[in-house]
Design an enzyme around this catalytic site. Structure first.
Site, PDB file in Angstrom:
ATOM      1  N   HIS A  17       0.843  -1.206   0.000  1.00  0.00           N
ATOM      2  CA  HIS A  17       0.000   0.000   0.000  1.00  0.00           C
ATOM      3  C   HIS A  17       0.874   1.251   0.000  1.00  0.00           C
ATOM      4  CE1 HIS A  17      -3.697  -2.214   0.891  1.00  0.00           C
ATOM      5  NE2 HIS A  17      -2.951  -2.954   1.673  1.00  0.00           N
ATOM      6  N   ASP A  74       8.146   6.596   9.338  1.00  0.00           N
ATOM      7  CA  ASP A  74       7.628   5.993  10.558  1.00  0.00           C
ATOM      8  C   ASP A  74       6.364   6.756  10.910  1.00  0.00           C
ATOM      9  OD1 ASP A  74       7.940   3.893  12.407  1.00  0.00           O
ATOM     10  OD2 ASP A  74       8.562   5.298  13.956  1.00  0.00           O
ATOM     11  N   LYS A 177      -7.521   8.582  -0.204  1.00  0.00           N
ATOM     12  CA  LYS A 177      -6.729   8.527   1.045  1.00  0.00           C
ATOM     13  C   LYS A 177      -5.410   9.286   0.881  1.00  0.00           C
ATOM     14  CE  LYS A 177      -4.254   5.589   4.226  1.00  0.00           C
ATOM     15  NZ  LYS A 177      -3.679   4.275   4.498  1.00  0.00           N
TER      16      LYS A 177
HETATM   17  P1  IMP Z   1       4.669   2.199  10.339  1.00  0.00           P
HETATM   18  O1  IMP Z   1       5.581   3.171  10.985  1.00  0.00           O
HETATM   19  O2  IMP Z   1       4.296   2.593   8.961  1.00  0.00           O
HETATM   20  O3  IMP Z   1       5.120   0.777  10.438  1.00  0.00           O
HETATM   21  O4  IMP Z   1       3.294   2.269  11.100  1.00  0.00           O
HETATM   22  C1  IMP Z   1       3.140   2.063  12.473  1.00  0.00           C
HETATM   23  C2  IMP Z   1       1.750   1.511  12.729  1.00  0.00           C
HETATM   24  O5  IMP Z   1       0.776   2.451  12.263  1.00  0.00           O
HETATM   25  C3  IMP Z   1       1.451   0.188  12.032  1.00  0.00           C
HETATM   26  O6  IMP Z   1       0.666  -0.602  12.899  1.00  0.00           O
HETATM   27  C4  IMP Z   1       0.651   0.576  10.837  1.00  0.00           C
HETATM   28  O7  IMP Z   1      -0.262  -0.410  10.509  1.00  0.00           O
HETATM   29  C5  IMP Z   1      -0.049   1.842  11.298  1.00  0.00           C
HETATM   30  N1  IMP Z   1      -0.213   2.723  10.136  1.00  0.00           N
HETATM   31  C6  IMP Z   1       0.763   3.355   9.451  1.00  0.00           C
HETATM   32  N2  IMP Z   1       0.240   4.042   8.418  1.00  0.00           N
HETATM   33  C7  IMP Z   1      -1.093   3.815   8.466  1.00  0.00           C
HETATM   34  C8  IMP Z   1      -2.161   4.230   7.634  1.00  0.00           C
HETATM   35  O8  IMP Z   1      -2.020   4.933   6.631  1.00  0.00           O
HETATM   36  N3  IMP Z   1      -3.384   3.806   8.004  1.00  0.00           N
HETATM   37  C9  IMP Z   1      -3.606   3.008   9.081  1.00  0.00           C
HETATM   38  N4  IMP Z   1      -2.643   2.566   9.864  1.00  0.00           N
HETATM   39  C10 IMP Z   1      -1.379   2.975   9.557  1.00  0.00           C
END
Ligand code: IMP
Length: 198
Positions: A17, A74, A177
């Site tokens: 995504h 992040d 989105k």
């Molecule tokens: P990461 O830093 O992208 O790994 O995200 C940290 C957490 O936030 C993970 O559990 C992701 O699933 C959630 N997350 C990150 N981006 C999104 C988003 O666009 N929509 C929903 N959850 C997100």
């Protein structure tokens, strides 16, 4: 006319995504490649206690070990009634190695009966390009739903309601989105920065 070959830029992620989002925004500017595509299968440690710290760890890891210019993101979900949790710990909210569904279910339980459902997503992106490191931030405000809505996206999308459209991220198309999301905003700042420095 001869087609100019685009510079490779690694996105330190394998999330399809996120890669789709990044490729749409950086289209015509970079050939965005994933960690798998450069043969990086490392578990990059995310040991910092800030989003910026973790984004920098990931970007520096790719640059130092693989030699590619790259960017890393992040993201944290900050929920007002939970004192800003899960924040930098959003990925592991329901425990080490938990699924997206585990996190969503934990959030719904923690928020049961809470009137204040205000929340926001923040993404920090660290870019290492041509020897320079730059950090970008994007934020979107909304609130936590009382039950999941929609089947698109990933992570907390089914329970994050965008504060402007009042629609959950999981009910939006990826274009919709992208136009309003935390990461879309941070990514467009990165794209603007690159255009302005050309
Ligand atoms: P990461 O830093 O992208 O790994 O995200 C940290 C957490 O936030 C993970 O559990 C992701 O699933 C959630 N997350 C990150 N981006 C999104 C988003 O666009 N929509 C929903 N959850 C997100």
């Amino acid at each position: 006319m001869e087609k100019k070959e685009l510079q490779k830029l690694v996105f330190a992620s394998n999330n399809k995504h996120k890669l789709e989002e990044a490729r749409a925004i950086l289209h015509g500017m970079f050939d965005v490649v994933s960690l798998n595509e450069i043969g990086c299968h490392d578990e990059i440690p995310e040991t910092a206690d800030t989003l910026e710290g973790n984004a920098l760890i990931k970007a520096r890891w790719v640059k130092e070990k693989y030699g590619y210019d790259c960017f890393a993101d992040d993201t944290g979900l900050m929920v007002e009634a939970l004192g800003g949790a899960p924040g930098v710990y959003s990925a592991r909210y329901a425990g080490e190695h938990c699924s997206f569904a585990d996190n969503v279910n934990k959030m719904l339980r923690e928020m049961e009966g809470k009137k204040n459902r205000k929340a926001y997503f923040v993404t920090v992106i660290a870019l290492i390009l041509n020897g320079e490191t730059t950090v970008f931030e994007g934020r979107v405000d909304g609130y936590i739903a009382t039950e999941p809505h929609g089947h698109g996206g990933f992570g907390y999308d089914p329970i994050f309601i965008d504060g402007v459209s009042n629609v959950s991220f999981a009910e939006m198309s990826s274009e919709e989105k992208n136009a309003v999301s935390h990461r879309g905003r941070a990514m467009r700042k990165l794209a603007e920065f690159v255009k302005n420095s050309e």
